[in-house]
Design a protein around this motif. Structure first.
Motif: not given
Length: 189
Positions: A121-150
């Motif tokens: 809603x705020x169009x906030x700029x974020x850095x999202x850290x993703x984890x697959x349990x062994x390593x991390x990936x960082x993605x930069x952007x804006x959260x656009x849509x939020x579903x029930x589990x994604x």
């Protein structure tokens, strides 16, 4: 032999036994009471404290605990805020022993999706850290849509001012892959 001394000794033994039974009952009740405490309650009891959260994927975040929801917490770092889903944390350091339950049934029902919808809603700029349990990936952007589990992230180059036209692609991220979401602006802003 004095009967008084014998009775005094028996009364002292009985009193000592009653005291031990009472202390054992208190200890047992404390164990039973602590079995009902949830992690979120302990985190709410630690609001305002400086804590460290170690993620399952390895890194740690340190800051002042400013929010503890039903599924995630917010740490205020010196320059950023970090939203950390409880499922991404391996351990916490610095929590108070105090537990505070959430009295509001409405707030108890607000989960990770609610916090993410606020970011969208705020169009906030974020850095999202993703984890697959062994390593991390960082993605930069804006959260656009939020579903029930994604969530959908409009990706943009890091460091550039974000505009819809600068979005390079949309990435859909399941909640269970989130390790943390760091604000790009200043903490509290």
């Amino acid at each position: 032999m004095r009967w008084d001394a014998l009775f005094d000794d028996m009364e002292a033994q009985l009193a000592a036994r009653q005291r031990l039974d009472f202390e054992a009952e208190i200890a047992e009740r404390a164990l039973v009471d602590s079995a009902g405490i949830e992690l979120a309650d302990r985190l709410r009891g630690s609001l305002g404290l400086g804590i460290r959260v170690h993620l399952s994927s390895g890194p740690a975040f340190e800051g002042v605990l400013s929010h503890a929801g039903s599924e995630a917490l917010v740490l205020d770092e010196p320059q950023h805020q970090v939203l950390i889903p409880y499922a991404a944390a391996a351990r916490y350091v610095g929590l108070s022993r105090l537990a505070v339950s959430e009295p509001s049934t409405v707030r108890r029902r607000l989960g990770l999706g609610s916090a993410l919808r606020g970011l969208a809603r705020n169009r906030a700029r974020v850095l999202i850290l993703l984890s697959d349990g062994r390593a991390e990936t960082a993605l930069y952007g804006v959260v656009d849509t939020v579903g029930r589990d994604f969530l959908d992230l409009l990706m943009a180059p890091e460091g550039e001012d974000w505009r819809p036209a600068s979005a390079r692609q949309v990435v859909s991220i399941p909640f269970h892959a989130l390790a943390g979401i760091r604000s790009v602006g200043a903490a509290g802003g």
